[in-house]
Write a protein that holds these residues in place. Sequence first.
Motif, PDB file in Angstrom:
ATOM      1  N   TYR A   1       0.822  -1.220   0.000  1.00  9.64           N
ATOM      2  CA  TYR A   1       0.000   0.000   0.000  1.00  9.64           C
ATOM      3  C   TYR A   1       0.856   1.269   0.000  1.00  9.64           C
ATOM      4  O   TYR A   1       0.477   2.273  -0.597  1.00  9.64           O
TER       5      TYR A   1
ATOM      6  N   TYR B   1       1.988   1.562  -3.561  1.00  5.35           N
ATOM      7  CA  TYR B   1       0.822   1.880  -4.388  1.00  5.35           C
ATOM      8  C   TYR B   1       0.458   3.366  -4.303  1.00  5.35           C
ATOM      9  O   TYR B   1       0.220   4.027  -5.324  1.00  5.35           O
TER      10      TYR B   1
ATOM     11  N   TYR C   1      -8.678 -14.034  -1.410  1.00  4.99           N
ATOM     12  CA  TYR C   1      -9.506 -12.838  -1.214  1.00  4.99           C
ATOM     13  C   TYR C   1      -8.762 -11.587  -1.682  1.00  4.99           C
ATOM     14  O   TYR C   1      -9.331 -10.710  -2.333  1.00  4.99           O
TER      15      TYR C   1
ATOM     16  N   ILE D   1      -9.742  -7.636  -3.396  1.00  2.92           N
ATOM     17  CA  ILE D   1      -9.053  -6.375  -3.095  1.00  2.92           C
ATOM     18  C   ILE D   1      -8.296  -5.853  -4.310  1.00  2.92           C
ATOM     19  O   ILE D   1      -8.403  -4.664  -4.660  1.00  2.92           O
TER      20      ILE D   1
ATOM     21  N   ASP E   1     -10.278  -3.907  -6.820  1.00  4.50           N
ATOM     22  CA  ASP E   1     -10.533  -2.509  -6.466  1.00  4.50           C
ATOM     23  C   ASP E   1      -9.281  -1.660  -6.668  1.00  4.50           C
ATOM     24  O   ASP E   1      -9.358  -0.517  -7.108  1.00  4.50           O
ATOM     25  N   VAL E   2      -8.144  -2.230  -6.333  1.00  3.30           N
ATOM     26  CA  VAL E   2      -6.885  -1.498  -6.481  1.00  3.30           C
ATOM     27  C   VAL E   2      -6.685  -1.073  -7.937  1.00  3.30           C
ATOM     28  O   VAL E   2      -6.433   0.093  -8.222  1.00  3.30           O
TER      29      VAL E   2
ATOM     30  N   SER F   1      -8.742  -0.720 -10.278  1.00  2.00           N
ATOM     31  CA  SER F   1      -9.799   0.087 -10.900  1.00  2.00           C
ATOM     32  C   SER F   1      -9.700   1.563 -10.528  1.00  2.00           C
ATOM     33  O   SER F   1     -10.440   2.396 -11.027  1.00  2.00           O
ATOM     34  N   GLU F   2      -8.744   1.905  -9.640  1.00  2.00           N
ATOM     35  CA  GLU F   2      -8.589   3.319  -9.266  1.00  2.00           C
ATOM     36  C   GLU F   2      -7.818   4.083 -10.329  1.00  2.00           C
ATOM     37  O   GLU F   2      -6.980   3.531 -11.019  1.00  2.00           O
ATOM     38  N   LYS F   3      -8.105   5.364 -10.409  1.00  2.00           N
ATOM     39  CA  LYS F   3      -7.388   6.282 -11.292  1.00  2.00           C
ATOM     40  C   LYS F   3      -6.000   6.531 -10.684  1.00  2.00           C
ATOM     41  O   LYS F   3      -5.895   6.938  -9.537  1.00  2.00           O
ATOM     42  N   THR F   4      -4.955   6.251 -11.447  1.00  2.00           N
ATOM     43  CA  THR F   4      -3.600   6.460 -10.918  1.00  2.00           C
ATOM     44  C   THR F   4      -2.729   7.198 -11.926  1.00  2.00           C
ATOM     45  O   THR F   4      -2.977   7.134 -13.130  1.00  2.00           O
TER      46      THR F   4
END
Lengths: 211, 211, 211, 211, 211, 211
Positions: D143, D146, D180, D185, D188-189, D191-194
């Motif tokens: 994280y 990330y 999982y 998780i 979702d990671v 799919s975020e705008k980065t």
Amino acid sequence: MGIHKFFTSMNDLERIIRAPGKFKFEEHNVAAHSWKVAQYAMFFGTLEEMGGSDVDWKSLYEKTINHDFAEVFIGDIKTPVKHSSPELKQMLATVEEKMMEKFISREIPEEFQAVFFHRMKEGKDGTLEGRLLELADKLDQFYEAYAELKRGNTEPDFIQMYEIALTKILEMPLKKSVAYFRDVILEDVVSEKTAVDVKSLTMRILNRQED
Amino acid sequence: MGIHKFFTSMNDLERIIRAPGKFKFEEHNVAAHSWKVAQYAMFFGTLEEMGGSDVDWKSLYEKTINHDFAEVFIGDIKTPVKHSSPELKQMLATVEEKMMEKFISREIPEEFQAVFFHRMKEGKDGTLEGRLLELADKLDQFYEAYAELKRGNTEPDFIQMYEIALTKILEMPLKKSVAYFRDVILEDVVSEKTAVDVKSLTMRILNRQED
Amino acid sequence: MGIHKFFTSMNDLERIIRAPGKFKFEEHNVAAHSWKVAQYAMFFGTLEEMGGSDVDWKSLYEKTINHDFAEVFIGDIKTPVKHSSPELKQMLATVEEKMMEKFISREIPEEFQAVFFHRMKEGKDGTLEGRLLELADKLDQFYEAYAELKRGNTEPDFIQMYEIALTKILEMPLKKSVAYFRDVILEDVVSEKTAVDVKSLTMRILNRQED
Amino acid sequence: MGIHKFFTSMNDLERIIRAPGKFKFEEHNVAAHSWKVAQYAMFFGTLEEMGGSDVDWKSLYEKTINHDFAEVFIGDIKTPVKHSSPELKQMLATVEEKMMEKFISREIPEEFQAVFFHRMKEGKDGTLEGRLLELADKLDQFYEAYAELKRGNTEPDFIQMYEIALTKILEMPLKKSVAYFRDVILEDVVSEKTAVDVKSLTMRILNRQED
Amino acid sequence: MGIHKFFTSMNDLERIIRAPGKFKFEEHNVAAHSWKVAQYAMFFGTLEEMGGSDVDWKSLYEKTINHDFAEVFIGDIKTPVKHSSPELKQMLATVEEKMMEKFISREIPEEFQAVFFHRMKEGKDGTLEGRLLELADKLDQFYEAYAELKRGNTEPDFIQMYEIALTKILEMPLKKSVAYFRDVILEDVVSEKTAVDVKSLTMRILNRQED
Amino acid sequence: MGIHKFFTSMNDLERIIRAPGKFKFEEHNVAAHSWKVAQYAMFFGTLEEMGGSDVDWKSLYEKTINHDFAEVFIGDIKTPVKHSSPELKQMLATVEEKMMEKFISREIPEEFQAVFFHRMKEGKDGTLEGRLLELADKLDQFYEAYAELKRGNTEPDFIQMYEIALTKILEMPLKKSVAYFRDVILEDVVSEKTAVDVKSLTMRILNRQED
């Protein structure tokens, strides 16, 4: 670029740190300083008005919120430099003025230029509002130095800053304000618990004044 | 107060932030900058020596570690101010020099004054060492701007700083150093992944040079 | 990647904070520290030269600006760790050396490797320049601790750092430098107004030396 | 000095910054990291328990909140150092252990020493709780990397840190947790705008796993 | 968004600063605070267990690491606000609870909602674990205030914070823990060298307790 | 304690950070924000006056410099909290008001209380000055969000803050000001180079307005 450029340049003043290069426990930026100066002026303007003076409030507030805008061009030049010689101080004032003019003629749309020229010019003149600005500006220097001494900053620079600011405040031609500051506010100041002995320092300055 | 005063004043340069007032992802102080300049000079001095030049190493290192000492008095005055007019730039240079002189005659014991005067005077002269100092100083500006662009700082100030520094480096009268910088180092620079498109910017500047 | 990699790695040293984990009023990075060490060395080198010694200035300056470069690999490992056992200290020295070698053979172009190996090796040897480096390095530790005590940092770590640094300085085999430090500089140090009682602490250490 | 010393030493961990020397948009200290690791462990422990495993919760929480306490002695040594050689890694582990032992026997009152020795020993063993600690520790590294990539940090260090952490997580012998993480998780990671293209990087690592 | 959202929201707690708006020499974030509270609880839980009590360790650790999670929604509202009136305190508690509920029902997958509701509810109840949480939470306030006084922070806020925290600790219904704190830990606290006179302050509070 | 207490409490607002808990590349404090709001109001007040309106300048400036003073008591409570429910928003407004009243009656000398009550009350009423305050306050939110997006902050919070602020500005019942903002200022805004695509975001909001 216009007013957008003017608006974003204010953000730069949040990054100009006062008294650069000196060790301090807490930093202050020029934007926050300008706000505090407006607040001090609000109080002392009220006091002078209660004492019977006519205060041009529009002028007073504009002088205070605009008085350090030119630091956006030149930064918070170290005070010893400013005071190293009258010629130098004059030179730097000229530079600031020239850069302000250039900024206004280049960035500010023509219909607003006159207003900006008027508002951004040096505000510390002999008017009541000019004197209130000067008092308020010195008062913030006083409080900045005081906070450092209170927390145990033993640098001579802040003792000197405290001394110069306090002396200038006491000598301002603003009878009612100075009396209130000396008789009421300063009482509270010296009664606080401080790391460096602010009380004796203050008393020494007060006594010197009375001679 | 003597050498103790000189030693403690170095600490002030750790608090003078370069390019004050501009938004940046990372701040740099003048002390760390001076060290990097000495390192760049060490490399390019070696290169020039390999190419057959005589390097006065003592002079080169002293020029680099001392070249911004005067900022202890005047701060890192914003570059646009320095360049707003040749007169102003001259004025500020004079002020720095005067304050340096005053500092030396007041704080430095007599037996060391001559050495200090010699070491603290403006180092960017026409000698090989003076030119290496200028190259190294510009190179740090280049790298400071580059690091901001790489991380996505879109402020025009840093694009301009990159452009000016790169242009000046490429025009320095130091044939071997400039060739190595352009042919080897710059290759690595433009091959890095960056947020702002540094490669195109660099190519544009290189092409302009070749015309 | 070459010299570009070497140049950008210097930026990492601006982010390595000395004495990590300890409470301090002001942080210092390794880049700025290296510059101050070069400055101290410049002064004491001059003093020794005036006293008749031959100073190899190129060597002195290179030793000082390079002496902590290896921290780019290993960080500023906490001093108690370094001194917890002679074996451990030796181990860490070996690690630093190995990583330095790896860095040089991987990043530095072949034609410069010999020069880099020579410059980056441990500089605190028995030569005059090696001893001046050691003095200058300890002096910066002395001043870092002193500044904390002056401002009221009561952590035992800084009292201990002050004590160790001062003791080592006084015992350095550099007669002229140590005498000047003890008789002139230390006088000014103990005459400053400080929050923690530095004067008594200093006197205690001086007396212990004289026994 | 006893438990008071133990309590105040926790404050030191608030000043140990992770990944020292690397450019990052946001710093993280070891105290906050330890809390996040306990939180991740709480979640994955719950998941494993739902899947039918017996979780020794007391052990799991103590492993997580204590796992980096030894950094109080040695700091957050740079990861490349730790991994430069198996011998070095072993050496550093030994040093940490030795300093921990010394601390406990010197500072902790005798009646608590056994408990402290037990709690402060390396927690990443083969037990379910040891594996959950390892997963949680790697997840925080994941994280941290990330968040930097998301904001546009282009340093290769963080891409590498992301890659190593993700790879290790996917290979952990914790079937339910890893499934999982990968199936829910990670969805979702990515799919975020980065700012940096985290999605492609992640896909490449996932594909490599599947081979 | 699910558990990913929960995990990233922990990062927000690293940016929520405790006692916002007050001058302090060192800032503490809510994440690090939560970790320290878990550590204090580990020690006092051990002490109570040694004294014959049954400690539900799972509950104790979950109470401590989760007790301030709701600040992610509402921030560290200034203590004087919380205590300005019982109604207000109640209102704010309700708000926190409502936002927590909303967060759980929106972000947490259904299969985990019951567990999250249970874990995130106010933990300071009358159970042994609830009382240990309260003690540990107050102890961190005690240590935060202590560290400021030790370094010379003369703000009345921190003297008051020290006083309130110490008083509450001494009155906690946890006989063994309070006795150990008062008889052993506090002895070490008052024997440290401090800038503000913590010893007298502590003695005054202890004497008041004994009446 | 009187006016001294009022003056020193301004310093607290320099430590209250806006949008606490959110990741941001640059922090803004409430004191600097208040100054920027006064500056925006100065410009739009001028514009309205040029368009024929009567501006009560004293009222306008006092509304702007005082509008967030109450945050000294309650901090910058996170916006989602404020807007989570109308009841909550009302509750918090009541708390602020009560604490302001208590402060004034306790700290401000009687002869100034009426003036302070008048100046410190909520300024966003239906008057021209109240609407200009609201516009200026939203504009600073707009610029804070804009600066983050420009530098590559991809947090949804700032996209949402940009969207809400822009929408509210465009809907303000201040015809001349809104037109100038939309037709002139916004043009310059969207023509800047930004990391996140601010232009499309802005166009989407503008189009929505026109429906």
